[in-house]
Scaffold this active site. Structure first.
Site, mmCIF file in Angstrom:
data_model
loop_
_atom_site.group_PDB
_atom_site.id
_atom_site.type_symbol
_atom_site.label_atom_id
_atom_site.label_comp_id
_atom_site.label_asym_id
_atom_site.label_seq_id
_atom_site.Cartn_x
_atom_site.Cartn_y
_atom_site.Cartn_z
ATOM 1 N N ARG A 35 7.296 11.657 4.762
ATOM 2 C CA ARG A 35 7.173 12.120 3.377
ATOM 3 C C ARG A 35 7.381 13.625 3.235
ATOM 4 O O ARG A 35 6.809 14.260 2.348
ATOM 5 C CB ARG A 35 5.796 11.743 2.785
ATOM 6 N N TYR A 90 4.188 -5.939 -1.381
ATOM 7 C CA TYR A 90 4.478 -5.412 -2.721
ATOM 8 C C TYR A 90 5.130 -6.479 -3.616
ATOM 9 O O TYR A 90 4.842 -6.562 -4.811
ATOM 10 C CB TYR A 90 5.375 -4.175 -2.633
ATOM 11 N N ASP A 126 13.157 5.027 -1.139
ATOM 12 C CA ASP A 126 11.859 4.360 -1.057
ATOM 13 C C ASP A 126 12.058 3.007 -0.399
ATOM 14 O O ASP A 126 13.160 2.445 -0.442
ATOM 15 C CB ASP A 126 11.247 4.176 -2.452
ATOM 16 N N ARG A 166 13.117 16.928 -9.222
ATOM 17 C CA ARG A 166 12.595 15.687 -9.814
ATOM 18 C C ARG A 166 12.481 15.835 -11.328
ATOM 19 O O ARG A 166 12.799 14.911 -12.079
ATOM 20 C CB ARG A 166 11.235 15.383 -9.200
ATOM 21 N N ARG A 170 6.522 15.815 -2.959
ATOM 22 C CA ARG A 170 5.802 16.660 -3.902
ATOM 23 C C ARG A 170 5.146 17.892 -3.304
ATOM 24 O O ARG A 170 4.720 18.777 -4.040
ATOM 25 C CB ARG A 170 4.760 15.808 -4.650
HETATM 26 O O1 CP3 Z 1 9.563 10.486 4.116
HETATM 27 C C1 CP3 Z 1 10.311 11.000 3.268
HETATM 28 O O2 CP3 Z 1 10.277 12.204 2.966
HETATM 29 C C2 CP3 Z 1 11.383 10.135 2.612
HETATM 30 C C3 CP3 Z 1 11.001 9.589 1.364
HETATM 31 C C4 CP3 Z 1 10.084 8.378 1.267
HETATM 32 C C5 CP3 Z 1 9.481 8.036 0.026
HETATM 33 N N1 CP3 Z 1 8.847 6.842 0.173
HETATM 34 C C6 CP3 Z 1 9.585 8.819 -1.217
HETATM 35 C C7 CP3 Z 1 8.538 8.667 -2.237
HETATM 36 C C8 CP3 Z 1 9.719 7.391 2.176
HETATM 37 C C9 CP3 Z 1 10.051 7.287 3.669
HETATM 38 C C10 CP3 Z 1 8.952 6.422 1.467
HETATM 39 C C11 CP3 Z 1 8.454 5.188 2.091
HETATM 40 C C12 CP3 Z 1 7.429 4.405 1.394
HETATM 41 N N2 CP3 Z 1 7.344 4.122 0.061
HETATM 42 C C13 CP3 Z 1 6.388 3.716 2.044
HETATM 43 C C14 CP3 Z 1 6.190 3.673 3.530
HETATM 44 C C15 CP3 Z 1 5.553 4.892 4.044
HETATM 45 C C16 CP3 Z 1 4.082 5.005 3.700
HETATM 46 O O3 CP3 Z 1 3.740 5.981 3.056
HETATM 47 O O4 CP3 Z 1 3.317 4.139 4.133
HETATM 48 C C17 CP3 Z 1 5.633 3.058 1.064
HETATM 49 C C18 CP3 Z 1 4.403 2.204 1.280
HETATM 50 C C19 CP3 Z 1 6.263 3.311 -0.190
HETATM 51 C C20 CP3 Z 1 5.891 2.770 -1.516
HETATM 52 C C21 CP3 Z 1 5.515 3.878 -2.436
HETATM 53 N N3 CP3 Z 1 6.399 4.776 -2.980
HETATM 54 C C22 CP3 Z 1 4.227 4.159 -2.913
HETATM 55 C C23 CP3 Z 1 2.967 3.409 -2.554
HETATM 56 C C24 CP3 Z 1 4.351 5.268 -3.770
HETATM 57 C C25 CP3 Z 1 3.273 5.885 -4.599
HETATM 58 C C26 CP3 Z 1 2.391 6.754 -3.804
HETATM 59 C C27 CP3 Z 1 2.857 8.168 -3.879
HETATM 60 O O5 CP3 Z 1 2.987 8.801 -2.827
HETATM 61 O O6 CP3 Z 1 3.062 8.628 -4.994
HETATM 62 C C28 CP3 Z 1 5.717 5.665 -3.756
HETATM 63 C C29 CP3 Z 1 6.311 6.794 -4.489
HETATM 64 C C30 CP3 Z 1 7.097 7.786 -3.705
HETATM 65 N N4 CP3 Z 1 7.991 7.503 -2.723
HETATM 66 C C31 CP3 Z 1 7.067 9.193 -3.897
HETATM 67 C C32 CP3 Z 1 7.965 9.748 -2.992
HETATM 68 C C33 CP3 Z 1 8.324 11.201 -2.825
HETATM 69 C C34 CP3 Z 1 6.226 9.918 -4.936
HETATM 70 C C35 CP3 Z 1 6.791 9.719 -6.292
HETATM 71 C C36 CP3 Z 1 7.225 10.983 -6.987
HETATM 72 O O7 CP3 Z 1 7.683 11.948 -6.380
HETATM 73 O O8 CP3 Z 1 7.119 10.975 -8.208
#
Ligand code: CP3
Length: 351
Positions: free
Chosen positions: A32, A159, A82, A45, A36
């Site tokens: 990640r 999911y 994602d 974004r 943010r």
């Molecule tokens: O790692 C990286 O920098 C690459 C980007 C990446 C995102 N999601 C961007 C994202 C990766 C590798 C993921 C994987 C992901 N997404 C997982 C597996 C990794 C983990 O954390 O266990 C999961 C379970 C998801 C599903 C997901 N996406 C959730 C549960 C959420 C909400 C929680 C949160 O962090 O806000 C997201 C949203 C998400 N995916 C964001 C980002 C940068 C935040 C949304 C935003 O920027 O508005």
């Protein structure tokens, strides 16, 4: 289409460590990292208007993918996307609700629901991710490797059936007990889609691919062996058997599945990701022949720099110096001070 001819990497530490080759120092990146924590990410974004718009606009996704390389000095870029793009490509669209996370307005809980889904065609349904990979490859110009990823089938199943995040995923788990035939059918369809998708990611420039089994830890060891591991095995075997993809290292990160480390270590993968509950020495004994990735508690980055450096030194001593890729034990939390992230990265690089 941008040229994606293999380019010699200036920094291939992550790939060499993944393959078990000798490295001059431990490589480091953060799960990640493109997100943010960076004001520069939040600005892009904002410009995009929404997370989904950002993720589906290849030029913008590529831009935020490269940001942590420029701003943090990490040894790898991970494509901004994602794990939930795969269900969408199978015919189940998601929404990203501000402050709450992903939601699927429709869920898949029966064989009839499953009939409405198809196996994802990467070029047709995920072309925007492939294009983002190609553009990123150009922007990186060989500076560091580009990592691709997908969710592990069980985590995607969670999911798609539950419809949203959950602490227990009890709707998803209930189906494993009440309708295992359906569960296996859905898991297989996710697996087939994921194999095609990861192959396409490698074709578009991914130098390594990581499987995120973020919800592995909610399963019992028996359930993990039945509903998660066999599908991860299929993915690893399918990629390794493909002559155009087989050279690409694979990382399997199963958060919370401390009980499965040995079994994961026997898969056709190269790197085993660890969370912060998993002890380094014990993991080495359980996984003697593969590279380990991880595993500082993301909350360490809330500490003062001196303590971050001390924790990094302890981690490197426990794992190092070979067959280790430094990372956190899960994604970096959004309210982490980027200066502290830099302290973490520099502490690994200057060790
Ligand atoms: O790692 C990286 O920098 C690459 C980007 C990446 C995102 N999601 C961007 C994202 C990766 C590798 C993921 C994987 C992901 N997404 C997982 C597996 C990794 C983990 O954390 O266990 C999961 C379970 C998801 C599903 C997901 N996406 C959730 C549960 C959420 C909400 C929680 C949160 O962090 O806000 C997201 C949203 C998400 N995916 C964001 C980002 C940068 C935040 C949304 C935003 O920027 O508005």
């Amino acid at each position: 289409m941008p040229d994606i001819c293999p380019m010699k990497l200036q920094n291939d530490l992550v790939l060499r460590a993944a393959r078990g080759e000798t490295v001059e120092r431990t490589p480091v990146w953060l799960m990640r990292q493109a997100g943010r924590i960076l004001a520069e990410y939040r600005a892009v974004r904002e410009k995009a208007g929404s997370f989904i718009k950002l993720a589906t606009t290849p030029e913008l996704a590529a831009e935020v993918t490269v940001q942590p390389v420029d701003l943090l000095g990490v040894d790898a870029a991970i494509i901004f996307s994602d794990i939930l793009v795969v269900p969408e490509a199978m015919g189940l669209p998601y929404e990203m609700i501000e402050q709450r996370g992903p939601v699927f307005p429709r869920t898949i809980r029966t064989m009839a629901d499953l009939d409405s889904l198809h196996i994802a065609d990467p070029e047709e349904h995920l072309g925007y991710v492939l294009e983002a990979l190609r553009i990123t490859k150009q922007l990186l110009a060989g500076r560091v490797p580009l990592l691709g990823f997908a969710g592990a089938p069980f985590t995607i199943f969670c999911y798609m059936t539950e419809g949203r995040g959950s602490k227990t995923f009890s709707v998803a788990k209930k189906l494993l007990y009440t309708d295992p035939t359906f569960a296996h059918a859905l898991l297989q369809r996710i697996t087939d889609s994921t194999i095609a998708y990861l192959k396409a990611q490698v074709g578009a420039g991914a130098d390594l691919v990581q499987l995120f089994d973020s919800w592995a830890g909610i399963l019992s060891p028996e359930q993990y062996n039945t509903f998660s591991l066999p599908y991860i095995r299929q993915i690893c075997d399918a990629l390794k058997a493909d002559p155009t993809v087989g050279h690409t290292p694979i990382t399997v990160f199963a958060k919370g599945a401390f009980f499965a480390r040995q079994a994961i270590g026997q898969l056709n993968c190269d790197v085993v990701g660890l969370d912060w509950n998993m002890d380094a020495a014990e993991s080495r004994l359980l996984v003697p022949n593969k590279t380990l990735q991880g595993n500082l508690d993301p909350c360490v980055l809330y500490a003062e720099p001196a303590q971050i450096r001390a924790e990094v030194a302890q981690m490197l001593a426990a794992f190092g110096p070979q067959r280790h890729i430094a990372n956190l034990g899960h994604g970096v939390y959004p309210d982490t001070n980027p200066d502290h992230v830099r302290v973490f990265i520099d502490a690994v690089k200057n060790a």
